[in-house]
Design a protein around this motif. Structure first.
Motif, PDB file in Angstrom:
ATOM      1  N   GLU A  97       0.828  -1.213   0.000  1.00 40.04           N
ATOM      2  CA  GLU A  97       0.000   0.000   0.000  1.00 40.04           C
ATOM      3  C   GLU A  97       0.860   1.260   0.000  1.00 40.04           C
ATOM      4  OE1 GLU A  97      -3.846  -1.804   2.453  1.00 40.04           O
ATOM      5  OE2 GLU A  97      -2.113  -1.019   3.518  1.00 40.04           O
TER       6      GLU A  97
ATOM      7  N   ASN B 279       1.701   6.394  -7.057  1.00 45.50           N
ATOM      8  CA  ASN B 279       0.625   7.275  -7.507  1.00 45.50           C
ATOM      9  C   ASN B 279       0.995   8.734  -7.295  1.00 45.50           C
ATOM     10  OD1 ASN B 279      -1.054   5.300  -8.405  1.00 45.50           O
ATOM     11  ND2 ASN B 279      -2.283   5.191  -6.549  1.00 45.50           N
TER      12      ASN B 279
ATOM     13  N   GLU C 215      -5.397   5.011 -12.763  1.00 37.50           N
ATOM     14  CA  GLU C 215      -5.468   4.237 -11.527  1.00 37.50           C
ATOM     15  C   GLU C 215      -5.966   2.821 -11.795  1.00 37.50           C
ATOM     16  OE1 GLU C 215      -7.452   6.654  -8.571  1.00 37.50           O
ATOM     17  OE2 GLU C 215      -5.620   7.849  -8.346  1.00 37.50           O
TER      18      GLU C 215
ATOM     19  N   LEU D 251      -3.077   0.925 -13.086  1.00 34.77           N
ATOM     20  CA  LEU D 251      -2.125   0.614 -12.024  1.00 34.77           C
ATOM     21  C   LEU D 251      -2.645  -0.506 -11.132  1.00 34.77           C
ATOM     22  CD1 LEU D 251      -0.626   3.977 -10.770  1.00 34.77           C
ATOM     23  CD2 LEU D 251       0.428   2.190 -12.113  1.00 34.77           C
ATOM     24  N   LEU D 252      -3.927  -0.435 -10.840  1.00 35.46           N
ATOM     25  CA  LEU D 252      -4.540  -1.445  -9.996  1.00 35.46           C
ATOM     26  C   LEU D 252      -4.367  -2.825 -10.607  1.00 35.46           C
ATOM     27  CD1 LEU D 252      -5.901  -0.695  -7.383  1.00 35.46           C
ATOM     28  CD2 LEU D 252      -8.092  -1.165  -8.461  1.00 35.46           C
TER      29      LEU D 252
ATOM     30  N   TYR E 179      -0.918  -4.018  -9.879  1.00 30.38           N
ATOM     31  CA  TYR E 179      -0.656  -4.495  -8.521  1.00 30.38           C
ATOM     32  C   TYR E 179      -1.353  -5.820  -8.249  1.00 30.38           C
ATOM     33  CZ  TYR E 179       1.232   0.135  -7.665  1.00 30.38           C
ATOM     34  OH  TYR E 179       1.963   1.271  -7.722  1.00 30.38           O
TER      35      TYR E 179
ATOM     36  N   THR F 227       3.908   1.503  -1.210  1.00 37.39           N
ATOM     37  CA  THR F 227       4.494   1.611  -2.540  1.00 37.39           C
ATOM     38  C   THR F 227       3.504   2.233  -3.514  1.00 37.39           C
ATOM     39  OG1 THR F 227       5.758  -0.390  -2.120  1.00 37.39           O
ATOM     40  CG2 THR F 227       5.534   0.266  -4.418  1.00 37.39           C
ATOM     41  N   LYS F 228       2.271   1.727  -3.446  1.00 36.41           N
ATOM     42  CA  LYS F 228       1.226   2.216  -4.338  1.00 36.41           C
ATOM     43  C   LYS F 228       0.994   3.714  -4.161  1.00 36.41           C
ATOM     44  CE  LYS F 228      -3.017   0.192  -4.390  1.00 36.41           C
ATOM     45  NZ  LYS F 228      -3.897  -0.955  -4.080  1.00 36.41           N
TER      46      LYS F 228
END
Ligand SMILES: Nc1ncnc2c1ncn2[C@@H]1O[C@H](COP(=O)(O)OP(=O)(O)OP(=O)(O)O)[C@@H](O)[C@H]1O
Ligand SMILES: [Mg+2]
Lengths: 244, 420
Positions: B379, B386, B410, B413-414, B417, B381-382
């Motif tokens: 989290e 972002n 986003e 990116l999601l 991950y 890192t995310k």
């Protein structure tokens, strides 16, 4: 609340903590004073779970060993560290971050997550109490905050996250007299029978505002003297060389 | 597929041309055939060995053009906009319902300039030889677009080891203004190569704002050469958010051909797997009192590679030039790579030029700080990634467009991950 026995910590082959003992009961506030480089921040880091230290000895929080417990889990279990030098985090909005953090911790503790509106109410109230400009919360986390603003932001997080064990690492350094009073009020109003505090400071002045139950002197990696707040007054006169 | 050579009779298959045009095409075909796809021995391609990339990923490259059906498009509903649809490079639909029709000109286009000296980029040669589609867009003088124009670049399912060569030309008249969103929708599952040549001309005090975004990941290999000319007082800003092409090279040239021009280029990319992306710029300050600003941000995951080559040229008479260039990369993958080559060539003495480049892994202290507030390592890192990329997105002024872009990025990116 916190039980530390014979704690040794080293990093990069440098021994920093050398057999430290301290025990804090719920509701107590302990102050730690000590010369520069004696290991105060290291103790705070080790308690927070920071990686990279070689550790031996016993470290118990709420009756359970902290070994193998990661940084984020410790936070979720109620350990909070107010940094001596809060990190600037570009691109991360302060208020969004605070909400993410709070909800993360609430969720871990089995509480309901807060929606944006209830969160806003809380953050408004707490930041007002600390005399913080709300606009600051729209800025990137700690980026370009003045020294004092950073410290206040740490206390704001403490108030919002409502932790059980609070470690303040020189939160008073760099604060002007008014800010010091506000921060002290913030700490005092948070004190209760369930919460424990470990307050690292260089200045006896802070302890006039925040009354400690115990004062310890940390030198060369261990507690060399413990006492009540009179010890702090004595130190002010004699300096660290005068003790032992 | 190491030796990709094209027979000259392919040019006849494209169409019947005047002698001038045909000679131009043949000449350029020869230039291309002499070198083939550029490899890393070519200075401009030293970080992006296209020969190797093409050989590794293609068995063939089909140059015959596809006749595509009327496309089905997921139009954006988030904000009102005019649109153009370009299907595999070809102009297929348009709608300017928010604008005065007499102020806009749009037509299919192939080329209108057969002269010029030899271009040193083999991909430009290839495009000059084979381009068979594209569009021409003109905004007449003194007209400000009321709504953004979205250019849907659609790549269809039937693409399969094709190479598309298209040419576009955009002319913004004096004192006019337009905002463009280049929106790439790629439904092809197979590898294909898209080679674009673009001419952009801004009249005096014209303003162009351009955003470049992809809907989702795809197996495209893209090269775009874009030549932008700015007259006095013109203002160009470009926001580039490329995500998910297998290979992407944007070769952008900006010629500041009058005083008080401004050119602003910002990019934020997240690359993963073996994606490879290069942004190469050349900004030519030919006149005094112009400003250029470049900020290129890359987050590189897994085995991906990012490249930024930025050159600033300042002619002796271009006094009071203000040129800024910064590239920042975060390396998340142990095998990820970032190469940057800034280059300043300055002949004027009264100029402000600065450049900088940083790359490294995520700041450990920042992760530690966030984790002490209860966020897991992922989290944290995310949030940091972002934050790093959002800085560019946040400089887009329109709320609805900024939010649209943010949401899209986003989502992408999601998905990244989730894989981990
Ligand atoms: N990563 C590290 N590698 C090597 N030495 C370190 C490292 N971190 C801390 N130290 C050393 O350990 C000692 C204790 O540092 P620490 O920050 O805990 O002191 P402190 O008591 O908080 O001092 P201050 O009052 O100045 O804040 C110092 O001598 C410091 O240089
Ligand atoms: Mg310290």
């Amino acid at each position: 609340m916190l039980e530390i026995k014979n704690l040794n910590a080293s990093i990069n082959n440098k021994e920093i903590l050398k057999g430290l003992n301290i025990s804090i009961k719920p509701g107590e506030l302990h102050a730690i004073m000590g010369p520069n480089g004696s290991g105060k921040s290291t103790l705070a880091n080790v308690l927070s779970g920071k990686e990279g230290y070689k550790i031996s000895g016993e470290l118990k929080y709420q009756g359970k060993s902290l070994k193998e417990i990661s940084i984020d889990e410790r936070a979720q279990k109620g350990i909070f560290l107010a940094f001596q030098y809060p990190t600037e985090i570009p691109g991360v909005n302060t208020s969004n971050f605070l909400r993410t953090s709070l909800n993360k911790i609430r969720k871990a503790q089995g509480k309901k997550e807060l929606d944006a509106l209830s969160f806003l109410k809380i953050i408004k109230e707490k930041s007002n109490e600390l005399g913080m400009d709300e606009k600051m919360l729209l800025r990137q986390l700690n980026v370009g905050f003045s020294g004092g603003e950073k410290k206040k932001n740490e206390i704001l997080q403490m108030k919002i996250l409502d932790p059980s064990l609070i470690i303040l690492d020189e939160t008073d350094s760099g604060l002007d007299i008014d800010a010091l009073r506000i921060v002290a009020d913030g700490v005092n109003s948070s004190r209760n029978k369930q919460k424990s505090f470990l307050v690292i400071t260089h200045y006896q002045r802070l302890l006039n505002f925040i009354k400690p139950d115990y004062v310890h002197v940390l030198a060369d990696g261990k507690i060399v003297k413990s006492g009540t707040k009179e010890l702090a007054i004595e130190l002010e006169k004699t300096g660290y060389k005068g003790i032992n | 597929m190491l030796n990709f050579k094209i027979h000259s009779n392919e040019i006849d298959k494209i169409g019947n041309f005047t002698k001038e045009e045909k000679d131009f095409r043949l000449k350029n075909l020869k230039y291309f055939n002499d070198t083939g796809f550029p490899n890393k021995k070519n200075e401009d391609w030293k970080f992006s060995d296209l020969k190797e990339i093409v050989s590794k990923n293609f068995n063939k490259l089909d140059i015959k053009s596809l006749k595509s059906e009327k496309p089905k498009i997921d139009f954006i509903n988030d904000f009102e906009h005019n649109y153009i649809v370009i299907t595999n490079g070809e102009l297929t639909l348009s709608n300017f319902k928010y604008e005065e029709k007499s102020k806009v000109k749009l037509k299919s286009f192939i080329n209108d300039n057969y002269s010029g000296k030899k271009e040193n980029n083999p991909l430009v040669n290839l495009n000059h030889a084979l381009s068979d589609k594209g569009y021409f867009l003109e905004v007449k003088e003194n007209y400000k677009f009321k709504k953004i124009l979205v250019i849907y670049y659609l790549f269809t399912e039937d693409l399969n080891e094709n190479i598309l060569n298209s040419k576009n030309k955009i002319v913004i008249g004096k004192n006019s203004e337009i905002h463009l969103l280049d929106y790439l929708i790629n439904v092809s599952k197979k590898n294909f190569f898209n080679n674009v040549y673009e001419d952009v001309i801004l009249g005096s005090s014209a303003r162009l704002k351009n955003i470049y975004l992809q809907k989702d990941k795809s197996s495209g290999y893209f090269h775009k050469y874009s030549k932008n000319r700015l007259s006095a007082g013109a203002n160009f800003s470009s926001f580039i958010f490329p995500t998910g092409l297998k290979f992407n090279k944007l070769d952008l040239e900006f010629n500041l051909e009058g005083e008080n021009c401004e050119c602003n280029l910002q990019s934020a990319s997240f690359l993963s797997q073996q994606e490879h992306q290069e942004i190469k710029t050349r900004i030519n300050h030919f006149y005094p009192n112009c400003k250029s600003y470049q900020k290129v941000k890359n987050v590189l995951n897994e085995d991906s590679k990012g490249v930024y080559q930025g050159k600033i040229f300042v002619k002796d008479e271009a006094q009071k030039t203000d040129a800024y260039q910064l590239s920042k990369a975060i390396l998340l993958g142990e095998r990820s790579e970032f190469d940057s080559k800034p280059e300043l060539e300055i002949y004027a003495d009264d100029v402000k030029c600065s450049h900088g480049s940083t790359s490294g892994s995520l700041d450990k202290d920042s992760i530690y700080y966030l984790m002490t507030r209860g966020l897991t390592k992922i989290e944290s890192t995310k949030l940091l990634v972002n934050g790093f990329l959002n800085e560019v997105i946040d400089s887009i002024k329109s709320d609805s467009i900024r939010n649209f872009i943010k949401t899209k990025l986003e989502e992408q990116l999601l998905n990244e991950y989730k894989k981990h």
